[in-house]
Design a protein around this motif. Structure first.
Motif, PDB file in Angstrom:
ATOM      1  N   TYR A  97       0.845  -1.195   0.000  1.00 31.11           N
ATOM      2  CA  TYR A  97       0.000   0.000   0.000  1.00 31.11           C
ATOM      3  C   TYR A  97       0.882   1.247   0.000  1.00 31.11           C
ATOM      4  CZ  TYR A  97      -4.309  -2.660   0.787  1.00 31.11           C
ATOM      5  OH  TYR A  97      -5.379  -3.510   0.671  1.00 31.11           O
ATOM      6  N   PHE A  98       0.794   2.048   1.073  1.00 32.16           N
ATOM      7  CA  PHE A  98       1.496   3.328   1.097  1.00 32.16           C
ATOM      8  C   PHE A  98       2.820   3.271   1.854  1.00 32.16           C
ATOM      9  CE2 PHE A  98      -3.138   4.207   1.178  1.00 32.16           C
ATOM     10  CZ  PHE A  98      -3.255   4.690  -0.122  1.00 32.16           C
ATOM     11  N   GLY A  99       3.125   2.132   2.449  1.00 28.18           N
ATOM     12  CA  GLY A  99       4.335   2.025   3.242  1.00 28.18           C
ATOM     13  C   GLY A  99       5.491   1.442   2.451  1.00 28.18           C
ATOM     14  N   PRO A 100       6.588   1.132   3.113  1.00 24.66           N
ATOM     15  CA  PRO A 100       7.751   0.524   2.464  1.00 24.66           C
ATOM     16  C   PRO A 100       7.462  -0.931   2.109  1.00 24.66           C
ATOM     17  CG  PRO A 100       8.091   0.626   4.827  1.00 24.66           C
ATOM     18  CD  PRO A 100       6.814   1.355   4.557  1.00 24.66           C
ATOM     19  N   PRO A 101       8.292  -1.540   1.259  1.00 21.29           N
ATOM     20  CA  PRO A 101       8.069  -2.941   0.869  1.00 21.29           C
ATOM     21  C   PRO A 101       7.960  -3.888   2.064  1.00 21.29           C
ATOM     22  CG  PRO A 101       9.738  -1.942  -0.531  1.00 21.29           C
ATOM     23  CD  PRO A 101       9.436  -0.950   0.551  1.00 21.29           C
ATOM     24  N   GLU A 102       8.684  -3.587   3.137  1.00 22.50           N
ATOM     25  CA  GLU A 102       8.630  -4.465   4.305  1.00 22.50           C
ATOM     26  C   GLU A 102       7.200  -4.609   4.828  1.00 22.50           C
ATOM     27  OE1 GLU A 102      10.691  -1.943   3.916  1.00 22.50           O
ATOM     28  OE2 GLU A 102      12.636  -2.977   3.697  1.00 22.50           O
ATOM     29  N   GLU A 103       6.412  -3.540   4.671  1.00 28.01           N
ATOM     30  CA  GLU A 103       5.027  -3.596   5.107  1.00 28.01           C
ATOM     31  C   GLU A 103       4.239  -4.607   4.271  1.00 28.01           C
ATOM     32  OE1 GLU A 103       1.342  -0.578   4.695  1.00 28.01           O
ATOM     33  OE2 GLU A 103       3.001   0.198   5.912  1.00 28.01           O
ATOM     34  N   GLY A 104       4.557  -4.676   2.991  1.00 24.71           N
ATOM     35  CA  GLY A 104       3.906  -5.655   2.126  1.00 24.71           C
ATOM     36  C   GLY A 104       4.225  -7.073   2.534  1.00 24.71           C
ATOM     37  N   LEU A 105       5.476  -7.326   2.902  1.00 21.54           N
ATOM     38  CA  LEU A 105       5.859  -8.671   3.343  1.00 21.54           C
ATOM     39  C   LEU A 105       5.224  -9.005   4.685  1.00 21.54           C
ATOM     40  CD1 LEU A 105       9.615  -8.808   2.274  1.00 21.54           C
ATOM     41  CD2 LEU A 105       7.610  -9.719   1.084  1.00 21.54           C
ATOM     42  N   GLN A 106       5.032  -8.009   5.527  1.00 20.29           N
ATOM     43  CA  GLN A 106       4.334  -8.243   6.786  1.00 20.29           C
ATOM     44  C   GLN A 106       2.881  -8.626   6.533  1.00 20.29           C
ATOM     45  OE1 GLN A 106       4.840  -4.672   9.083  1.00 20.29           O
ATOM     46  NE2 GLN A 106       7.042  -4.966   9.373  1.00 20.29           N
ATOM     47  N   ARG A 107       2.253  -7.959   5.564  1.00 16.08           N
ATOM     48  CA  ARG A 107       0.872  -8.300   5.217  1.00 16.08           C
ATOM     49  C   ARG A 107       0.807  -9.727   4.679  1.00 16.08           C
ATOM     50  NH1 ARG A 107      -0.218  -4.034   3.068  1.00 16.08           N
ATOM     51  NH2 ARG A 107      -1.739  -3.194   4.536  1.00 16.08           N
ATOM     52  N   LEU A 108       1.771 -10.079   3.837  1.00 24.46           N
ATOM     53  CA  LEU A 108       1.824 -11.432   3.290  1.00 24.46           C
ATOM     54  C   LEU A 108       2.017 -12.461   4.409  1.00 24.46           C
ATOM     55  CD1 LEU A 108       1.984 -13.502   1.013  1.00 24.46           C
ATOM     56  CD2 LEU A 108       4.408 -12.915   0.746  1.00 24.46           C
ATOM     57  N   THR A 109       2.848 -12.133   5.378  1.00 19.90           N
ATOM     58  CA  THR A 109       3.076 -13.033   6.512  1.00 19.90           C
ATOM     59  C   THR A 109       1.771 -13.348   7.231  1.00 19.90           C
ATOM     60  OG1 THR A 109       5.353 -12.257   6.857  1.00 19.90           O
ATOM     61  CG2 THR A 109       4.230 -13.256   8.740  1.00 19.90           C
ATOM     62  N   GLY A 110       0.967 -12.322   7.456  1.00 22.47           N
ATOM     63  CA  GLY A 110      -0.309 -12.527   8.111  1.00 22.47           C
ATOM     64  C   GLY A 110      -1.233 -13.435   7.309  1.00 22.47           C
ATOM     65  N   HIS A 111      -1.232 -13.257   5.996  1.00 25.49           N
ATOM     66  CA  HIS A 111      -2.093 -14.078   5.148  1.00 25.49           C
ATOM     67  C   HIS A 111      -1.627 -15.533   5.123  1.00 25.49           C
ATOM     68  CE1 HIS A 111      -3.321 -10.159   2.926  1.00 25.49           C
ATOM     69  NE2 HIS A 111      -4.214 -10.483   3.848  1.00 25.49           N
ATOM     70  N   LEU A 112      -0.329 -15.745   5.101  1.00 26.57           N
ATOM     71  CA  LEU A 112       0.193 -17.113   5.120  1.00 26.57           C
ATOM     72  C   LEU A 112      -0.153 -17.809   6.431  1.00 26.57           C
ATOM     73  CD1 LEU A 112       3.733 -16.577   3.522  1.00 26.57           C
ATOM     74  CD2 LEU A 112       1.771 -17.717   2.459  1.00 26.57           C
ATOM     75  N   GLU A 113      -0.017 -17.097   7.530  1.00 21.80           N
ATOM     76  CA  GLU A 113      -0.344 -17.691   8.828  1.00 21.80           C
ATOM     77  C   GLU A 113      -1.840 -17.985   8.943  1.00 21.80           C
ATOM     78  OE1 GLU A 113       1.233 -14.884  11.578  1.00 21.80           O
ATOM     79  OE2 GLU A 113       3.280 -15.696  11.479  1.00 21.80           O
ATOM     80  N   LEU A 114      -2.662 -17.171   8.283  1.00 20.38           N
ATOM     81  CA  LEU A 114      -4.100 -17.385   8.302  1.00 20.38           C
ATOM     82  C   LEU A 114      -4.497 -18.598   7.466  1.00 20.38           C
ATOM     83  CD1 LEU A 114      -7.031 -16.369   8.939  1.00 20.38           C
ATOM     84  CD2 LEU A 114      -6.865 -15.049   6.811  1.00 20.38           C
ATOM     85  N   LEU A 115      -3.901 -18.706   6.268  1.00 27.21           N
ATOM     86  CA  LEU A 115      -4.313 -19.739   5.319  1.00 27.21           C
ATOM     87  C   LEU A 115      -3.634 -21.087   5.559  1.00 27.21           C
ATOM     88  CD1 LEU A 115      -4.382 -17.637   2.023  1.00 27.21           C
ATOM     89  CD2 LEU A 115      -6.329 -18.407   3.379  1.00 27.21           C
ATOM     90  N   LYS A 116      -2.412 -21.053   6.079  1.00 27.31           N
ATOM     91  CA  LYS A 116      -1.645 -22.286   6.308  1.00 27.31           C
ATOM     92  C   LYS A 116      -1.581 -23.164   5.040  1.00 27.31           C
ATOM     93  CE  LYS A 116      -2.695 -22.471  11.255  1.00 27.31           C
ATOM     94  NZ  LYS A 116      -3.258 -21.102  11.299  1.00 27.31           N
ATOM     95  N   PRO A 117      -1.044 -22.638   3.947  1.00 27.19           N
ATOM     96  CA  PRO A 117      -0.999 -23.417   2.707  1.00 27.19           C
ATOM     97  C   PRO A 117      -0.055 -24.603   2.811  1.00 27.19           C
ATOM     98  CG  PRO A 117       0.333 -21.435   2.483  1.00 27.19           C
ATOM     99  CD  PRO A 117      -0.392 -21.326   3.807  1.00 27.19           C
ATOM    100  N   SER A 118      -0.389 -25.665   2.079  1.00 26.84           N
ATOM    101  CA  SER A 118       0.510 -26.801   1.977  1.00 26.84           C
ATOM    102  C   SER A 118       1.267 -26.793   0.649  1.00 26.84           C
ATOM    103  CB  SER A 118      -0.268 -28.112   2.117  1.00 26.84           C
ATOM    104  OG  SER A 118      -1.330 -28.168   1.188  1.00 26.84           O
ATOM    105  N   VAL A 119       0.782 -25.995  -0.307  1.00 24.06           N
ATOM    106  CA  VAL A 119       1.452 -25.812  -1.596  1.00 24.06           C
ATOM    107  C   VAL A 119       1.418 -24.332  -1.936  1.00 24.06           C
ATOM    108  CG1 VAL A 119       1.443 -26.341  -4.071  1.00 24.06           C
ATOM    109  CG2 VAL A 119       0.768 -28.106  -2.420  1.00 24.06           C
TER     110      VAL A 119
END
Length: 326
Positions: A97-119
């Motif tokens: 969004y409006f922050g640095p790239p690290e903020e995007g990776l933090q958002r992605l981290t939250g989504h991965l922890e929520l979804l718990k993908p196996s692939v």
């Protein structure tokens, strides 16, 4: 009799040598063929997450990949979630969004922890077509860091790396993509080596979609503008992706896929609103003091998405059952 061989015997020996060599050649076993690439192994109940930029994000507009993968897997049931983000990079630029790239990776981290993908299937690097590979070292470093993030927050996930597909040269004023495709071809070669070094499964979508196109304007384009694929383009791209996984799609007419496609599109819309609500700034951001009380509604999408998964599987089962009866 002299031990020294006569000229006649020597001559006969020289004549026999080629014949012996020919005989040996004839009885030698044929050279072994190179081992074929093993198919990617899916397990019943796998949750597949798509990560990448526009190539993957726009797939949810057409619902082409999931129906084909579902049919190719037969009785094996998997679900799919599209976390791709247009113009995103391995550094997380777009999803920040409006922050640095690290903020995007933090958002992605939250989504991965929520979804718990196996692939996790990733397709990044289209931008390298226009950077003349000058940014390749930094890109690969960023990709390595991204894989480490995935493995940390989705432990045990099996990873598939996909190369970007080729671009198309359309009539002017759209640009000639010849040089860009040459860069993508070289990038693909580097990405293949990187994927091997990271112990991931690699799909050469660039070559599966035709490789470096012949010079000149494409006669039957699969893109709107040389870059963004149409529905027909995604139908072909999805078919090639499934083939790149080592799977075979049962022969079905396009109309037969429509019931599954409709359920996939409905599920993808629900999931998009779940993980990218349009008013996220009001729900979770710096303006949450205004409408933050409505954030509790976002998890309410989850049971609806699970129900949509069930409808996809039911539509697939109905199609496969009809095929068995024929």
């Amino acid at each position: 009799m002299s031990a020294k061989a006569s000229p006649l015997i020597l001559a006969l020996g020289w004549i026999a040598l080629p014949l012996l060599a020919q005989e040996v050649t004839q009885v030698s076993p044929p050279a072994a063929k190179p081992a074929e690439k093993a198919a990617f192994e899916f397990h019943d109940g796998d949750k597949v997450v798509l990560l990448g930029n526009t190539v993957f994000e726009r797939e949810q507009r057409f619902g082409s990949l999931e129906p084909r993968l579902a049919l190719a897997l037969g009785d094996t049931k998997v679900s799919m979630r599209n976390l791709a983000w247009s113009a995103d990079t391995v550094f997380g630029h777009a999803r920040s969004y409006f922050g640095p790239p690290e903020e995007g990776l933090q958002r992605l981290t939250g989504h991965l922890e929520l979804l718990k993908p196996s692939v996790v299937m990733l397709c990044y690097g289209s931008e390298l077509a226009f950077e003349k590979l000058g940014g390749l070292p930094d890109f690969l470093t960023g990709y390595r860091n991204l894989l480490e993030l995935i493995r940390k927050h989705a432990p045990g996930a099996r990873i598939i790396i996909v190369s970007p597909p080729p671009l198309e040269t359309l009539p002017p004023p759209l640009p000639d993509q010849t040089d860009a495709n040459k860069s993508l071809s070289s990038f693909r070669d580097a990405l293949r080596k990187f994927a091997l070094s990271q112990n991931t499964y690699f799909i050469d979508l660039f070559e599966l979609m035709g490789g470096v196109p012949k010079p000149g304007v494409i006669v039957k384009p699969l893109t709107e503008n040389g870059v963004h694929y149409t529905r027909e383009g995604y139908d072909k791209l999805s078919t090639k992706l499934v083939e790149g996984l080592g799977l075979a799609i049962p022969t079905v007419a396009p109309a037969e896929l429509d019931p599954i496609r409709r359920e996939v599109l409905a599920k993808d819309e629900l999931f998009f609103n779940r993980f990218r609500p349009q008013n996220e700034t009001y729900l979770f951001g710096f303006r949450k003091h205004e409408q933050g009380q409505n954030a509790k509604e976002i998890p309410m999408f989850d049971p609806l998405i699970d129900q949509a998964d069930g409808k996809i599987q039911a539509a697939k089962a109905a199609l496969l059952a009809g095929k068995k009866q024929l």
